[in-house]
Design a protein around this motif. Structure first.
Motif, PDB file in Angstrom:
ATOM      1  N   VAL A 210       0.932  -1.119  -0.121  1.00 22.47           N
ATOM      2  CA  VAL A 210      -0.087   0.038  -0.020  1.00 22.47           C
ATOM      3  C   VAL A 210       0.932   1.274  -0.081  1.00 22.47           C
ATOM      4  O   VAL A 210       0.468   2.118  -0.874  1.00 22.47           O
ATOM      5  N   GLU A 211       1.793   1.097   0.978  1.00 20.57           N
ATOM      6  CA  GLU A 211       2.743   2.458   0.853  1.00 20.57           C
ATOM      7  C   GLU A 211       3.753   2.672  -0.364  1.00 20.57           C
ATOM      8  O   GLU A 211       3.631   3.648  -0.867  1.00 20.57           O
ATOM      9  N   LYS A 212       4.401   1.404  -0.838  1.00 18.67           N
ATOM     10  CA  LYS A 212       5.220   1.541  -1.642  1.00 18.67           C
ATOM     11  C   LYS A 212       4.521   1.961  -3.205  1.00 18.67           C
ATOM     12  O   LYS A 212       5.207   2.827  -3.861  1.00 18.67           O
ATOM     13  N   TYR A 213       3.338   1.433  -3.444  1.00 14.75           N
ATOM     14  CA  TYR A 213       2.741   1.649  -4.822  1.00 14.75           C
ATOM     15  C   TYR A 213       1.435   2.866  -4.339  1.00 14.75           C
ATOM     16  O   TYR A 213       0.507   2.803  -5.417  1.00 14.75           O
ATOM     17  N   ASP A 214       1.558   3.299  -3.692  1.00 14.87           N
ATOM     18  CA  ASP A 214       0.539   4.268  -3.186  1.00 14.87           C
ATOM     19  C   ASP A 214      -0.891   3.924  -3.396  1.00 14.87           C
ATOM     20  O   ASP A 214      -1.899   4.565  -4.233  1.00 14.87           O
ATOM     21  N   LEU A 215      -1.236   2.806  -2.858  1.00 15.19           N
ATOM     22  CA  LEU A 215      -2.578   2.237  -3.013  1.00 15.19           C
ATOM     23  C   LEU A 215      -3.506   2.748  -2.058  1.00 15.19           C
ATOM     24  O   LEU A 215      -2.917   3.188  -0.961  1.00 15.19           O
ATOM     25  N   THR A 216      -4.871   2.665  -2.437  1.00 18.60           N
ATOM     26  CA  THR A 216      -5.957   2.887  -1.495  1.00 18.60           C
ATOM     27  C   THR A 216      -6.286   1.397  -1.006  1.00 18.60           C
ATOM     28  O   THR A 216      -6.806   0.572  -1.849  1.00 18.60           O
ATOM     29  N   GLY A 217      -5.689   0.907   0.030  1.00 16.73           N
ATOM     30  CA  GLY A 217      -5.986  -0.561   0.486  1.00 16.73           C
ATOM     31  C   GLY A 217      -6.951  -0.727   1.443  1.00 16.73           C
ATOM     32  O   GLY A 217      -7.484   0.170   2.271  1.00 16.73           O
ATOM     33  N   LYS A 218      -7.337  -1.965   1.531  1.00 22.69           N
ATOM     34  CA  LYS A 218      -8.592  -2.397   2.461  1.00 22.69           C
ATOM     35  C   LYS A 218      -8.042  -3.772   2.746  1.00 22.69           C
ATOM     36  O   LYS A 218      -7.732  -4.835   1.919  1.00 22.69           O
ATOM     37  N   LEU A 219      -8.126  -4.204   3.975  1.00 22.04           N
ATOM     38  CA  LEU A 219      -7.560  -5.523   4.452  1.00 22.04           C
ATOM     39  C   LEU A 219      -9.077  -6.220   4.595  1.00 22.04           C
ATOM     40  O   LEU A 219      -9.815  -5.666   5.332  1.00 22.04           O
ATOM     41  N   CYS A 220      -9.449  -7.379   4.106  1.00 21.20           N
ATOM     42  CA  CYS A 220     -10.490  -7.954   4.305  1.00 21.20           C
ATOM     43  C   CYS A 220     -10.709  -8.855   5.521  1.00 21.20           C
ATOM     44  O   CYS A 220      -9.686  -9.322   6.105  1.00 21.20           O
TER      45      CYS A 220
END
Ligand SMILES: [Zn+2]
Length: 418
Positions: A210-220
């Motif tokens: 998430v940090e390295k690729y500038d994602l909007t992340g969600k943990l399921c």
């Protein structure tokens, strides 16, 4: 009831306030037009009820795809009937189908199948070995290790090579480290074969991506108490990351497993210990966990008897919130936050035109979908009232303290039948 407006009065609960009032919905646009004081002119008697913004379940598996090979379990008609029964007014459907939506053509093909759903369906696109981002703006799901279907990676390195192509995108992660799962596969029980360490290791890696690729992340479907610290640290340092929790990880733990229920309560990630369960409940209350998302997995009873992982939940989504209010003193505002507001925030950027400000709030301009719950109306969950095509519920035989009375879908009222 006037021809093109629905007016409801009662106890209204948004994520930021709870009040006695009235809401009006224009049934032709499907949008909320007015919120104000009650005047004694309600189209439904809502005494004893709480009116929430429409609940949204942003993690389900409706199983229908263009091939149709799994429609015997569930399809968009039966899944949406179960959703309406459970007070769920919009859903987001996962991509691990036999014909997986991993490119624009297959995504559009699956999207056409959702037209017959009673509730709005947002589709995830799948990330698997060799996939590339779609032209369209869609949410993505990455399965880090093996679960149901073929969309998974054998190592974290393999996953990172693919994720690098998805810079800046919205990606949800199923956090189980495939290497730890592989090393644990000889253990005695399903719970031991999918240990907490697999989720924690995969969480570290997902947060790194998430940090390295500038994602909007969600943990399921988050399940481990120890992993929550990683999420808290990531949020504190400003990563765009949110996390789901399922009803089963909040309600059941491994101390409740018996020889009789073990197969029915098998899912990925598995049930954890009691301390994990209580930590999840507190994290949901505190805002560290963001959504109640069911991971609705409608496998048939025959499939469950052979050890297939996953449990169905759409029918009982709303009633389950009354258990949180009764047993764990969640306030209506807290329920509105994790079942309506946060799911609405997550889905907004993917909604087509016509949904106004989107889902999640009882305010003018928002979609006129509501979930009306009667918190003090206990019922025993029985197979006969279940709408999901797989025809069973992990809550069968349990008494839930309240129930859904009505689901309002863009101004149209559906009465629940439990
Ligand atoms: Zn899932």
């Amino acid at each position: 009831m006037s021809e093109n407006a629905l007016r409801l009065e009662g106890r209204l609960a948004n994520h930021d306030r709870e009040f006695d009032g009235a809401v009006e919905i224009d049934t032709s646009s499907g949008l909320i037009t007015h919120v104000g004081p009650a005047t004694g002119a309600s189209d439904l008697d809502l005494s004893g009820c709480i009116v929430f913004p429409g609940f949204g379940d942003i993690h389900i598996h409706a199983r229908e795809d263009a091939g149709g090979s799994q429609s015997y379990k569930e399809d968009f008609v039966s899944a949406s009937a179960a959703a309406v029964q459970g007070g769920v007014t919009h859903v987001a459907d996962m991509p691990n189908n036999p014909v997986a939506p991993v490119d624009d053509a297959r995504y559009a093909e699956k999207e056409r199948l959702t037209a017959k759903s009673a509730v709005h369906v947002t589709l995830y696109a799948g990330i698997g070995p060799g996939t590339r981002p779609l032209q369209r703006h869609v949410p993505y799901k990455a399965f880090m290790g093996p679960s149901v279907g073929d969309l998974y990676f054998k190592s974290q390195q393999e996953l990172e090579r693919v994720i690098a192509e998805y810079r800046g995108r919205n990606v949800s992660f199923h956090c189980e480290d495939p290497v730890i799962l592989d090393a644990s596969k000889g253990a005695a029980t399903h719970e031991q074969r999918r240990p907490a360490s697999a989720e924690i290791s995969a969480t570290e890696f997902a947060l790194h991506l998430v940090e390295k690729y500038d994602l909007t992340g969600k943990l399921c479907h988050y399940s481990t108490g120890d992993g929550l610290k990683l999420i808290a640290a990531a949020k504190a340092r400003g990563l765009r990351v949110t996390a789901e929790v399922t009803p089963h990880h909040l309600f059941f733990d491994d101390t409740m497993l018996t020889n009789d229920n073990r197969l029915w309560l098998q899912m990925n990630p598995p049930l954890r210990g009691r301390a994990d369960r209580l930590a999840l409940i507190e994290a949901l209350r505190s805002g560290l966990l963001d959504y109640i998302a069911t991971d609705h997995a409608p496998h048939t009873l025959a499939e469950k008897a052979t050890g297939m992982s996953g449990v169905p939940h759409l029918d009982t989504y709303g009633a389950f919130t009354t258990w949180l209010m009764k047993e764990h003193c969640f306030t209506p505002q807290e329920i509105a936050r994790v079942c309506a507001f946060n799911p609405g925030e997550w889905v907004r950027e993917f909604l087509p035109a016509g949904f106004g400000k989107g889902y999640g709030c009882i305010e003018p301009g928002y979609t006129g979908s509501l979930t009306i719950v009667e918190p003090d109306a206990p019922y025993v969950v029985r197979r006969e009232t279940i709408q999901t095509k797989c025809g069973w519920s992990p809550f069968e035989g349990f008494t839930l303290p309240g129930r859904v009375r009505y689901s309002v879908l863009r101004g149209k009222v559906h009465k629940a039948t439990v």
